[in-house]
Design a protein around this motif. Structure first.
Motif, PDB file in Angstrom:
ATOM      1  N   SER A 135       0.836  -1.202   0.000  1.00 48.66           N
ATOM      2  CA  SER A 135       0.000   0.000   0.000  1.00 48.66           C
ATOM      3  C   SER A 135       0.873   1.255   0.000  1.00 48.66           C
ATOM      4  O   SER A 135       0.577   2.221  -0.707  1.00 48.66           O
ATOM      5  N   ALA A 136       1.959   1.227   0.747  1.00 52.21           N
ATOM      6  CA  ALA A 136       2.878   2.365   0.788  1.00 52.21           C
ATOM      7  C   ALA A 136       3.555   2.572  -0.567  1.00 52.21           C
ATOM      8  O   ALA A 136       3.735   3.711  -1.011  1.00 52.21           O
ATOM      9  N   ALA A 137       3.927   1.491  -1.222  1.00 50.23           N
ATOM     10  CA  ALA A 137       4.553   1.596  -2.546  1.00 50.23           C
ATOM     11  C   ALA A 137       3.582   2.212  -3.551  1.00 50.23           C
ATOM     12  O   ALA A 137       3.976   3.049  -4.371  1.00 50.23           O
ATOM     13  N   PHE A 138       2.327   1.806  -3.485  1.00 49.48           N
ATOM     14  CA  PHE A 138       1.313   2.374  -4.369  1.00 49.48           C
ATOM     15  C   PHE A 138       1.178   3.877  -4.107  1.00 49.48           C
ATOM     16  O   PHE A 138       1.182   4.686  -5.042  1.00 49.48           O
ATOM     17  N   ALA A 139       1.088   4.248  -2.832  1.00 52.38           N
ATOM     18  CA  ALA A 139       0.975   5.666  -2.478  1.00 52.38           C
ATOM     19  C   ALA A 139       2.205   6.440  -2.931  1.00 52.38           C
ATOM     20  O   ALA A 139       2.087   7.563  -3.447  1.00 52.38           O
ATOM     21  N   GLU A 140       3.376   5.839  -2.771  1.00 55.63           N
ATOM     22  CA  GLU A 140       4.619   6.505  -3.209  1.00 55.63           C
ATOM     23  C   GLU A 140       4.574   6.813  -4.702  1.00 55.63           C
ATOM     24  O   GLU A 140       4.947   7.891  -5.138  1.00 55.63           O
ATOM     25  N   GLN A 141       4.105   5.855  -5.497  1.00 52.60           N
ATOM     26  CA  GLN A 141       4.034   6.073  -6.940  1.00 52.60           C
ATOM     27  C   GLN A 141       3.046   7.194  -7.270  1.00 52.60           C
ATOM     28  O   GLN A 141       3.299   7.998  -8.156  1.00 52.60           O
ATOM     29  N   CYS A 142       1.959   7.270  -6.537  1.00 54.81           N
ATOM     30  CA  CYS A 142       1.017   8.384  -6.723  1.00 54.81           C
ATOM     31  C   CYS A 142       1.686   9.705  -6.421  1.00 54.81           C
ATOM     32  O   CYS A 142       1.482  10.696  -7.143  1.00 54.81           O
ATOM     33  N   TYR A 143       2.478   9.769  -5.369  1.00 56.97           N
ATOM     34  CA  TYR A 143       3.211  10.998  -5.033  1.00 56.97           C
ATOM     35  C   TYR A 143       4.229  11.338  -6.110  1.00 56.97           C
ATOM     36  O   TYR A 143       4.408  12.507  -6.459  1.00 56.97           O
ATOM     37  N   HIS A 144       4.917  10.340  -6.670  1.00 65.46           N
ATOM     38  CA  HIS A 144       5.865  10.606  -7.763  1.00 65.46           C
ATOM     39  C   HIS A 144       5.133  11.247  -8.943  1.00 65.46           C
ATOM     40  O   HIS A 144       5.640  12.191  -9.555  1.00 65.46           O
ATOM     41  N   GLY A 145       3.964  10.707  -9.255  1.00 71.75           N
ATOM     42  CA  GLY A 145       3.178  11.278 -10.351  1.00 71.75           C
ATOM     43  C   GLY A 145       2.751  12.696 -10.071  1.00 71.75           C
ATOM     44  O   GLY A 145       2.869  13.579 -10.929  1.00 71.75           O
ATOM     45  N   ALA A 146       2.273  12.950  -8.867  1.00 69.40           N
ATOM     46  CA  ALA A 146       1.833  14.302  -8.501  1.00 69.40           C
ATOM     47  C   ALA A 146       3.005  15.282  -8.521  1.00 69.40           C
ATOM     48  O   ALA A 146       2.873  16.408  -8.993  1.00 69.40           O
ATOM     49  N   ALA A 147       4.149  14.844  -8.037  1.00 72.64           N
ATOM     50  CA  ALA A 147       5.329  15.715  -7.993  1.00 72.64           C
ATOM     51  C   ALA A 147       5.833  16.053  -9.397  1.00 72.64           C
ATOM     52  O   ALA A 147       6.438  17.103  -9.601  1.00 72.64           O
ATOM     53  N   ALA A 148       5.578  15.169 -10.350  1.00 68.95           N
ATOM     54  CA  ALA A 148       6.065  15.387 -11.707  1.00 68.95           C
ATOM     55  C   ALA A 148       5.167  16.329 -12.519  1.00 68.95           C
ATOM     56  O   ALA A 148       5.546  16.750 -13.606  1.00 68.95           O
TER      57      ALA A 148
END
Length: 149
Positions: A135-148
């Motif tokens: 779940s944390a890995a999924f959330a991390e990828q969402c944050y990477h997308g938002a940051a980009a």
């Protein structure tokens, strides 16, 4: 092995290794590492099904793909966090995980948003429950997308 996550992260490791070899004056090793990374890179597009990026034919939807997106991306556009490939894969992952675990169904019925993720659908290790690291890995990828953006 045909595992996308391994391939994607090996590509990054070889690219980083090439930079280290080059910095140490070992141009031959650097070139060999970059050649190997390029060969791996050529295999990655085959993991796109037209709907999501799959891990392997034996287990298509797998959290290792999400972990690979997090740890293997090299700012080169290959499975970029804002790409249609990553977005579609995350959506497919949620679609697979939402019904996979009773807690997700209970939360949905109670109006609690979100989906807890596991390693892959049908995983029975330790009872087949969601894993906080997934779940944390999924959330991390969402944050990477938002940051980009």
């Amino acid at each position: 092995a045909e595992y996308m996550g391994n391939r994607y992260m090996f590509r990054r490791a070889l690219t980083v290794g090439a930079a280290v070899a080059d910095a140490m004056g070992d141009a031959a090793s650097a070139a060999a590492y970059l050649d190997a990374a390029a060969a791996i890179n050529a295999t990655l597009a085959a993991h796109w099904t037209g709907q999501y990026v799959y891990e392997a034919t034996v287990r298509e939807i797998d959290s290792l793909v999400v972990l690979a997106f997090n740890n293997g991306y090299m700012d080169d556009g290959v499975f970029a966090p804002t790409s249609e490939y990553v977005a579609a894969t995350l959506a497919a992952f949620v679609e697979a995980m939402a019904p996979a675990f009773a807690i997700n169904q209970i939360d949905t019925n109670n109006g609690v948003p979100g989906v807890l993720d596991g390693r892959y659908p049908g995983d029975t290790f330790m009872g087949g429950n969601p894993w906080i690291l997934c779940s944390a890995a999924f959330a991390e990828q969402c944050y990477h997308g938002a940051a980009a953006l």
